[in-house]
Design a protein around this motif. Structure first.
Motif, PDB file in Angstrom:
ATOM      1  N   ARG A 226       0.839  -1.291   0.064  1.00 36.24           N
ATOM      2  CA  ARG A 226       0.013   0.016   0.035  1.00 36.24           C
ATOM      3  C   ARG A 226       0.746   1.227   0.077  1.00 36.24           C
ATOM      4  O   ARG A 226       0.214   2.574   0.008  1.00 36.24           O
ATOM      5  CB  ARG A 226      -0.999  -0.053   1.346  1.00 36.24           C
ATOM      6  CG  ARG A 226      -1.828  -1.101   1.231  1.00 36.24           C
ATOM      7  CD  ARG A 226      -2.645  -1.089   2.465  1.00 36.24           C
ATOM      8  NE  ARG A 226      -3.229   0.166   2.805  1.00 36.24           N
ATOM      9  CZ  ARG A 226      -3.662   0.638   3.967  1.00 36.24           C
ATOM     10  NH1 ARG A 226      -3.172  -0.088   5.048  1.00 36.24           N
ATOM     11  NH2 ARG A 226      -4.331   1.785   4.127  1.00 36.24           N
ATOM     12  N   ILE A 228       3.192   2.104   2.471  1.00 30.73           N
ATOM     13  CA  ILE A 228       3.267   2.609   3.854  1.00 30.73           C
ATOM     14  C   ILE A 228       4.778   2.141   4.662  1.00 30.73           C
ATOM     15  O   ILE A 228       4.831   0.879   4.483  1.00 30.73           O
ATOM     16  CB  ILE A 228       2.157   2.134   4.721  1.00 30.73           C
ATOM     17  CG1 ILE A 228       0.973   2.538   4.399  1.00 30.73           C
ATOM     18  CG2 ILE A 228       2.282   2.684   6.148  1.00 30.73           C
ATOM     19  CD1 ILE A 228      -0.389   1.956   4.870  1.00 30.73           C
ATOM     20  N   VAL A 250       3.857   7.654   3.456  1.00 34.26           N
ATOM     21  CA  VAL A 250       2.839   7.030   2.634  1.00 34.26           C
ATOM     22  C   VAL A 250       2.646   7.648   1.211  1.00 34.26           C
ATOM     23  O   VAL A 250       3.539   8.857   0.821  1.00 34.26           O
ATOM     24  CB  VAL A 250       1.670   7.614   3.327  1.00 34.26           C
ATOM     25  CG1 VAL A 250       1.316   6.995   4.783  1.00 34.26           C
ATOM     26  CG2 VAL A 250       1.240   9.138   3.606  1.00 34.26           C
ATOM     27  N   PRO A 251       2.099   7.045   0.196  1.00 36.19           N
ATOM     28  CA  PRO A 251       1.830   7.797  -1.078  1.00 36.19           C
ATOM     29  C   PRO A 251       1.422   9.466  -0.857  1.00 36.19           C
ATOM     30  O   PRO A 251       0.455   9.617  -0.487  1.00 36.19           O
ATOM     31  CB  PRO A 251       0.842   6.958  -1.554  1.00 36.19           C
ATOM     32  CG  PRO A 251       0.720   5.721  -1.075  1.00 36.19           C
ATOM     33  CD  PRO A 251       1.160   5.865   0.469  1.00 36.19           C
ATOM     34  N   TRP A 254      -2.188  10.409  -1.514  1.00 37.88           N
ATOM     35  CA  TRP A 254      -3.240  10.226  -0.414  1.00 37.88           C
ATOM     36  C   TRP A 254      -3.532  11.579   0.224  1.00 37.88           C
ATOM     37  O   TRP A 254      -2.929  12.441  -0.032  1.00 37.88           O
ATOM     38  CB  TRP A 254      -2.481   9.733   0.803  1.00 37.88           C
ATOM     39  CG  TRP A 254      -2.724   8.054   0.513  1.00 37.88           C
ATOM     40  CD1 TRP A 254      -2.687   7.392  -0.611  1.00 37.88           C
ATOM     41  CD2 TRP A 254      -2.438   7.053   1.722  1.00 37.88           C
ATOM     42  NE1 TRP A 254      -2.537   5.957  -0.367  1.00 37.88           N
ATOM     43  CE2 TRP A 254      -2.262   5.703   0.839  1.00 37.88           C
ATOM     44  CE3 TRP A 254      -2.421   7.139   3.042  1.00 37.88           C
ATOM     45  CZ2 TRP A 254      -2.465   4.555   1.530  1.00 37.88           C
ATOM     46  CZ3 TRP A 254      -2.152   5.933   3.632  1.00 37.88           C
ATOM     47  CH2 TRP A 254      -2.196   4.396   2.966  1.00 37.88           C
ATOM     48  N   SER A 255      -4.968  11.765   0.700  1.00 33.50           N
ATOM     49  CA  SER A 255      -5.303  12.763   1.582  1.00 33.50           C
ATOM     50  C   SER A 255      -4.532  13.113   2.798  1.00 33.50           C
ATOM     51  O   SER A 255      -3.889  12.004   3.331  1.00 33.50           O
ATOM     52  CB  SER A 255      -6.652  12.941   1.822  1.00 33.50           C
ATOM     53  OG  SER A 255      -7.042  11.624   2.671  1.00 33.50           O
ATOM     54  N   ARG A 258      -5.947  10.905   5.390  1.00 34.06           N
ATOM     55  CA  ARG A 258      -5.871   9.282   5.392  1.00 34.06           C
ATOM     56  C   ARG A 258      -4.457   9.024   5.882  1.00 34.06           C
ATOM     57  O   ARG A 258      -4.218   8.041   6.339  1.00 34.06           O
ATOM     58  CB  ARG A 258      -5.896   8.878   3.702  1.00 34.06           C
ATOM     59  CG  ARG A 258      -5.638   7.266   3.652  1.00 34.06           C
ATOM     60  CD  ARG A 258      -5.906   7.101   2.128  1.00 34.06           C
ATOM     61  NE  ARG A 258      -5.817   5.544   1.910  1.00 34.06           N
ATOM     62  CZ  ARG A 258      -5.835   4.971   0.741  1.00 34.06           C
ATOM     63  NH1 ARG A 258      -5.980   5.619  -0.304  1.00 34.06           N
ATOM     64  NH2 ARG A 258      -5.844   3.617   0.469  1.00 34.06           N
ATOM     65  N   GLY A 259      -3.663   9.778   5.552  1.00 36.81           N
ATOM     66  CA  GLY A 259      -2.165   9.455   6.073  1.00 36.81           C
ATOM     67  C   GLY A 259      -2.018   9.801   7.440  1.00 36.81           C
ATOM     68  O   GLY A 259      -1.582   8.891   8.327  1.00 36.81           O
TER      69      GLY A 259
END
Length: 297
Positions: A226, A228, A250-251, A254-255, A258-259
């Motif tokens: 994912r 992470i 994290v990507p 992402w919002s 979400r992170g």
């Protein structure tokens, strides 16, 4: 932070009583072995007074001048106690060598031993109370004081056995030899306190099961499928407080929410394992090269 100074006052009371008893035992017998034991109790008294001051200091909340609190004051207490133990050991060695050169008989040994046994029982009871409180409140000051008192108990036990042997054999030169053995034991205790104090002042990392738990908790949240990851994990201990720092990757698409949810889940699990821990975390996009600037730390 709870005020733990009541334990310090308990230690002061025990030190005053044991000093009086042990010096009485020395006066009765003239044994330098008992004198060395009494000298260590003076260190106990000074250390207990210092512990009271330190416990008052660490109970203060963080302020503008000390934004991380006052917990490191405990290391000064342990360091001072270790230094005083060294001074006491040198004094004992000096007196012991003088008595070894000029041996003297010991008098009223029976009564002197009884007095020392009473003092040791008092020290032992207070040491157990302090060690339990030190573990319960994660206080280096209480633990150091408790360990010192327990060292004093074992020292007294050795002195009692040695003086009894002197009484039974009539070999008066054994008395200063016993005192020298006490001095060596005290030096070892002093070294350990100074080492612990130095490690704390140098921001020694969490170790043993605690550090393993930190790594396992953070690793359990890694999910490279994912995108992470976690890096730049650092820990330190300051008195009763623990500090953990880490970066979560994290990507970048992402919002923030979400992170942040991922990061918060990690923090919550760490706080469950280490109540009261201070956590500093940072969220970064895993694709950004700037996120890897300090990984060597």
């Amino acid at each position: 932070m709870q005020d733990l100074s009541r334990f310090g006052w308990l230690s002061v009371g025990a030190a005053v009583v044991t000093i009086a008893l042990k010096f009485w035992g020395y006066t009765l017998t003239g044994s330098v072995g008992l004198l060395s034991d009494a000298t260590e109790s003076i260190v106990n008294l000074v250390a207990a007074v210092v512990a009271i001051i330190v416990l008052k200091v660490i109970a203060r909340p963080a302020d503008r001048d000390h934004e991380f609190g006052h917990s490191k004051a405990e290391y000064f207490s342990a360091g001072l106690e270790g230094a005083m133990i060294f001074v006491a050991a040198v004094a004992i060695i000096y007196v012991s060598i003088e008595r070894l050169v000029n041996p003297q008989p010991i008098e009223q040994i029976g009564l002197g031993l009884v007095v020392t046994v009473i003092a040791s029982v008092i020290n032992g009871a207070v040491a157990l109370i302090l060690l339990k409180a030190g573990r319960q409140h994660n206080s280096l000051a209480l633990t150091a004081d408790g360990k010192h008192l327990m060292t004093d108990v074992w020292t007294s036990a050795g002195v009692l056995v040695g003086v009894a042997l002197v009484w039974a054999t009539g070999l008066w030169w054994l008395d200063p030899i016993i005192a020298l053995a006490v001095a060596v034991n005290i030096l070892v205790a002093g070294y350990k306190l100074l080492r612990d104090s130095g490690n704390g002042l140098m921001d020694k990392a969490m170790e043993g099961d605690d550090r393993v738990a930190v790594d396992e908790i953070l690793a359990s949240h890694r999910d490279r499928s994912r995108g992470i990851d976690v890096h730049e994990i650092r820990t330190r201990e300051s008195g009763h407080q623990k500090f953990i720092e880490f970066h979560v990757l994290v990507p970048g698409a992402w919002s923030v929410e979400r992170g942040h949810d991922v990061l918060t889940a990690m923090e919550d699990e760490l706080r469950e394992r280490f109540p009261g821990v201070h956590i500093s975390s940072h969220l970064e996009p895993i694709e950004d090269e700037r996120a890897y600037g300090d990984v060597q730390l």
